[in-house]
Write a protein that holds these residues in place. Structure first.
Motif, PDB file in Angstrom:
ATOM      1  N   TYR A 118      36.806 -39.345  -1.183  1.00 30.19           N
ATOM      2  CA  TYR A 118      36.022 -39.444  -2.122  1.00 30.19           C
ATOM      3  C   TYR A 118      35.507 -38.910  -0.888  1.00 30.19           C
ATOM      4  O   TYR A 118      34.831 -37.583  -0.423  1.00 30.19           O
ATOM      5  CB  TYR A 118      35.364 -39.682  -3.399  1.00 30.19           C
ATOM      6  N   ALA A 138      30.397 -37.900 -18.290  1.00 23.23           N
ATOM      7  CA  ALA A 138      30.836 -37.281 -16.693  1.00 23.23           C
ATOM      8  C   ALA A 138      32.308 -36.988 -16.534  1.00 23.23           C
ATOM      9  O   ALA A 138      32.696 -35.980 -16.377  1.00 23.23           O
ATOM     10  CB  ALA A 138      30.707 -37.903 -15.607  1.00 23.23           C
ATOM     11  N   ALA A 139      33.307 -37.881 -17.073  1.00 20.39           N
ATOM     12  CA  ALA A 139      34.875 -36.977 -17.239  1.00 20.39           C
ATOM     13  C   ALA A 139      34.998 -36.191 -18.142  1.00 20.39           C
ATOM     14  O   ALA A 139      35.099 -34.410 -17.744  1.00 20.39           O
ATOM     15  CB  ALA A 139      35.697 -37.778 -17.915  1.00 20.39           C
ATOM     16  N   GLU A 188      33.664 -32.628 -16.929  1.00 15.13           N
ATOM     17  CA  GLU A 188      34.247 -32.233 -15.437  1.00 15.13           C
ATOM     18  C   GLU A 188      35.157 -31.760 -16.186  1.00 15.13           C
ATOM     19  O   GLU A 188      35.677 -30.011 -15.538  1.00 15.13           O
ATOM     20  CB  GLU A 188      34.356 -33.481 -14.513  1.00 15.13           C
ATOM     21  N   GLY A 234      36.273 -33.528  -7.804  1.00 18.27           N
ATOM     22  CA  GLY A 234      35.834 -33.386  -9.506  1.00 18.27           C
ATOM     23  C   GLY A 234      37.194 -34.448  -9.778  1.00 18.27           C
ATOM     24  O   GLY A 234      36.561 -35.721 -10.728  1.00 18.27           O
ATOM     25  N   GLY A 273      37.770 -25.627  -6.684  1.00 18.28           N
ATOM     26  CA  GLY A 273      36.835 -26.585  -6.326  1.00 18.28           C
ATOM     27  C   GLY A 273      36.950 -27.395  -5.391  1.00 18.28           C
ATOM     28  O   GLY A 273      38.341 -26.905  -4.115  1.00 18.28           O
ATOM     29  N   GLN A 290      34.757 -28.677 -18.107  1.00 16.33           N
ATOM     30  CA  GLN A 290      33.687 -27.274 -16.872  1.00 16.33           C
ATOM     31  C   GLN A 290      35.152 -26.896 -15.971  1.00 16.33           C
ATOM     32  O   GLN A 290      34.908 -25.523 -15.179  1.00 16.33           O
ATOM     33  CB  GLN A 290      32.673 -27.893 -15.728  1.00 16.33           C
ATOM     34  N   ASN A 291      35.876 -27.500 -15.821  1.00 15.75           N
ATOM     35  CA  ASN A 291      37.308 -26.996 -14.908  1.00 15.75           C
ATOM     36  C   ASN A 291      37.463 -26.279 -15.634  1.00 15.75           C
ATOM     37  O   ASN A 291      38.239 -24.759 -15.651  1.00 15.75           O
ATOM     38  CB  ASN A 291      38.059 -28.459 -14.826  1.00 15.75           C
ATOM     39  N   ASP A 349      36.391 -38.478  -8.767  1.00 19.89           N
ATOM     40  CA  ASP A 349      34.943 -38.489  -9.062  1.00 19.89           C
ATOM     41  C   ASP A 349      35.939 -39.258 -10.360  1.00 19.89           C
ATOM     42  O   ASP A 349      35.691 -40.593 -10.873  1.00 19.89           O
ATOM     43  CB  ASP A 349      34.525 -37.852  -9.385  1.00 19.89           C
ATOM     44  N   ILE A 350      36.431 -38.356 -11.160  1.00 20.82           N
ATOM     45  CA  ILE A 350      37.560 -39.262 -12.591  1.00 20.82           C
ATOM     46  C   ILE A 350      38.306 -40.075 -12.338  1.00 20.82           C
ATOM     47  O   ILE A 350      38.440 -41.310 -12.905  1.00 20.82           O
ATOM     48  CB  ILE A 350      38.201 -38.003 -13.260  1.00 20.82           C
TER      49      ILE A 350
END
Length: 180
Positions: A129, A57-58, A61, A148, A144, A64-65, A151-152
């Protein structure tokens, strides 16, 4: 043309416990392919399912960023290069790092946000969050929602670390590091 010393590079990768490394222009399909390789590395490394999910997931993210940022900025292909490194530290934790060329002002703004996030404990990260999740998203904003990074940070086992190396031409190299 100078040929890189692959043996020295390999030795450095081994010394730094680097499992996966990429440097170059990044596309959606490349993010997916590297993600598949990462999943395979984590499975071969017998990572716990929760850790593997958080590392993946990290990675997603962060990459994608980068991809969204360079597209939004209209950078030429040579400027879309990303550097992504997945490694392990001495205690076996995974380290997900990614960096790219940014406008210096954008880099300073993200550094400020990350430094603020780094001061929050787990409870405050969760609250931030949830608060960000409830906020209406401004369609005029080019970035965004900010979820993100939060979340990280929530998945990380220590505060996020970032660096900004300014080049003097209003550009800088921004990098982010998360320990999972």
């Amino acid at each position: 043309m100078h040929s890189p010393d692959l043996y020295a590079l390999r030795e450095n990768f081994n010394r730094e416990r680097i499992m996966l490394c990429f440097n170059g222009p990044i596309s959606r399909s490349l993010i997916e392919e590297i993600g598949n390789a990462l999943k395979n590395y984590l499975a071969a490394d017998q990572a716990l399912p929760a850790a593997a999910t958080d590392v993946f997931a990290a990675y997603i993210e962060m990459t994608q960023n980068i991809r969204h940022y360079v597209a939004r900025r209209g950078y030429a292909e040579a400027e879309t290069a990303a550097t992504v490194v997945i490694s392990r530290d001495e205690s076996g934790r995974y380290i997900v790092s990614a960096g790219n060329l940014v406008e210096a002002g954008d880099g300073r703004a993200v550094m400020s946000r990350i430094n603020a996030i780094a001061t929050l404990d787990k409870a405050a990260l969760k609250a931030a969050y949830k608060e960000q999740l409830r906020k209406p998203r401004d369609p005029a904003l080019t970035g965004g929602a900010g979820l993100g990074l939060l979340d990280i940070a929530r998945k990380a086992s220590e505060p996020l670390q970032a660096a900004l190396i300014e080049h003097g031409d209003d550009r800088a190299f921004f990098s982010l590091r998360a320990v999972i």
